[in-house]
Motif scaffolding. Structure first.
Motif, PDB file in Angstrom:
ATOM      1  N   HIS A 181      25.934  -4.946 -25.208  1.00 35.12           N
ATOM      2  CA  HIS A 181      27.053  -4.277 -25.882  1.00 35.12           C
ATOM      3  C   HIS A 181      28.283  -4.232 -24.982  1.00 35.12           C
ATOM      4  N   LEU A 182      28.067  -3.966 -23.691  1.00 32.77           N
ATOM      5  CA  LEU A 182      29.193  -3.941 -22.756  1.00 32.77           C
ATOM      6  C   LEU A 182      29.843  -5.307 -22.650  1.00 32.77           C
ATOM      7  N   ARG A 203      16.496  -0.471 -24.447  1.00 30.04           N
ATOM      8  CA  ARG A 203      17.779   0.207 -24.638  1.00 30.04           C
ATOM      9  C   ARG A 203      18.817  -0.313 -23.653  1.00 30.04           C
ATOM     10  N   GLU A 204      18.448  -0.416 -22.383  1.00 30.37           N
ATOM     11  CA  GLU A 204      19.403  -0.892 -21.387  1.00 30.37           C
ATOM     12  C   GLU A 204      19.733  -2.363 -21.596  1.00 30.37           C
ATOM     13  N   PHE A 205      18.766  -3.145 -22.050  1.00 33.94           N
ATOM     14  CA  PHE A 205      19.010  -4.552 -22.383  1.00 33.94           C
ATOM     15  C   PHE A 205      20.059  -4.651 -23.486  1.00 33.94           C
ATOM     16  N   ARG A 206      19.864  -3.862 -24.522  1.00 32.72           N
ATOM     17  CA  ARG A 206      20.821  -3.857 -25.626  1.00 32.72           C
ATOM     18  C   ARG A 206      22.177  -3.338 -25.153  1.00 32.72           C
ATOM     19  N   THR A 229      28.362   0.236 -14.890  1.00 30.52           N
ATOM     20  CA  THR A 229      27.244  -0.060 -15.784  1.00 30.52           C
ATOM     21  C   THR A 229      27.077   0.958 -16.904  1.00 30.52           C
ATOM     22  N   PHE A 230      27.471   2.217 -16.670  1.00 25.76           N
ATOM     23  CA  PHE A 230      27.413   3.213 -17.742  1.00 25.76           C
ATOM     24  C   PHE A 230      28.618   3.074 -18.669  1.00 25.76           C
ATOM     25  N   TYR A 231      29.737   2.658 -18.147  1.00 27.52           N
ATOM     26  CA  TYR A 231      30.922   2.135 -18.848  1.00 27.52           C
ATOM     27  C   TYR A 231      31.880   3.167 -19.427  1.00 27.52           C
ATOM     28  N   ARG A 290      22.874  -8.653 -16.870  1.00 27.19           N
ATOM     29  CA  ARG A 290      22.445  -7.352 -17.418  1.00 27.19           C
ATOM     30  C   ARG A 290      21.942  -6.473 -16.265  1.00 27.19           C
ATOM     31  N   ALA A 291      22.871  -5.917 -15.520  1.00 29.42           N
ATOM     32  CA  ALA A 291      22.535  -5.244 -14.265  1.00 29.42           C
ATOM     33  C   ALA A 291      21.678  -4.003 -14.465  1.00 29.42           C
ATOM     34  N   LEU A 292      22.014  -3.169 -15.441  1.00 21.60           N
ATOM     35  CA  LEU A 292      21.264  -1.925 -15.612  1.00 21.60           C
ATOM     36  C   LEU A 292      19.856  -2.210 -16.132  1.00 21.60           C
TER      37      LEU A 292
END
Length: 285
Positions: free
Chosen positions: A168-169, A161-164, A63-65, A134-136
């Motif tokens: 992005h991922l 931020r995490e949604f965006r 999730t951090f990628y 959108r896991a995170l």
């Protein structure tokens, strides 16, 4: 109500982002985690990853990628032998409150802060309708809301931020760009320092060089700079990210999203001018 364009959604996110992002630089975070016995470096993965529960490295790597899995594995799951996820989340929220109060002073209790918090919360809560994949974001959206307006704004911007970021991922995956490749392309755009990105994400010079070579083979790099094809790819990734983030702001309408940006701008500017986003410690994205 006028629809929120991807460009306006991006502006609302961008102008509010320092109100969340300061958490990756504020000394209050290190102070609180040090008091809990959590080593430097581990605190980042424990604080941001705590919403996922007492997980090992794999979910955080996924999730951090863009972090080296070996770096994450040195922090997790060992952190959970020192601190519980609940305690890590509480320490992070306490640090956010202290840092924002230090940086913004009386503005934390202003009507403008309360209005911005209400708008951002509406957007963040509405994003839950688009949580699939959108896991995170979903993990953070499952947390309780704080009460104080400045913490509501901070938590809302965390969710946005995490949604965006999750969107992005998804764009990176479709484009066939790995986590390491994504930061190499970011550095090649001239918007970030390559050495800083490499070291803060735990990659060796050899790993960086190998992936840069792979990007050259794809025609995305010319030397250490973006090729025309690379620039087009990055532009497309940003456009996809903006498009995927826009649904969160539709509940506000264009006027509400513009108002959030207007309210957030002076607050964020105050933090930036005061050095709250200066990399005294490596920022993590």
């Amino acid at each position: 109500m006028t629809d929120v364009t991807p460009a306006l959604a991006r502006e609302a996110w961008r102008l509010a982002e320092p109100l969340h992002a300061m958490i990756y630089f504020a000394p209050e975070v290190r102070e609180r985690f040090a008091a809990l016995g959590v080593p430097a470096g581990t605190d980042y993965f424990a604080s941001r990853g705590a919403a996922l529960g007492p997980v090992g490295p794999a979910p955080v790597v996924a999730t951090f990628y863009n972090f080296n899995p070996a770096l994450v594995a040195r922090a997790l799951p060992a952190a959970w032998e020192i601190v519980t996820p609940a305690a890590a989340l509480a320490a992070r929220l306490d640090a956010a409150g202290a840092a924002l109060t230090r940086g913004l002073g009386d503005a934390v209790g202003s009507p403008e802060m309360a209005e911005a918090a209400e708008l951002a919360r509406r957007a963040a809560e509405s994003a839950g309708a688009y949580a699939a994949g959108r896991a995170l974001f979903a993990a953070h959206a499952d947390l309780d809301w704080p009460q104080a307006p400045h913490l509501v704004l901070w938590h809302a911007q965390t969710l946005l931020r995490e949604f965006r970021g999750d969107g992005h991922l998804a764009a990176l995956l479709v484009a066939g760009v790995s986590g390491l490749q994504s930061i190499i392309l970011h550095a090649a755009s001239g918007k970030a320092n390559a050495g800083f990105l490499r070291s803060s994400r735990g990659w060796s010079t050899e790993q960086w060089a190998d992936e840069a070579a792979a990007l050259r083979e794809r025609g995305l790099l010319t030397g250490d700079e973006l090729s025309d094809q690379g620039r087009a790819l990055r532009d497309g990734l940003e456009a996809d990210t903006d498009r995927l983030a826009a649904p969160a702001y539709q509940v506000l309408g264009a006027d509400g999203a513009a108002r959030l940006a207007e309210l957030a701008r002076p607050l964020s500017r105050t933090l930036v001018k005061a050095g709250f986003l200066a990399p005294a410690m490596p920022p993590r994205r």
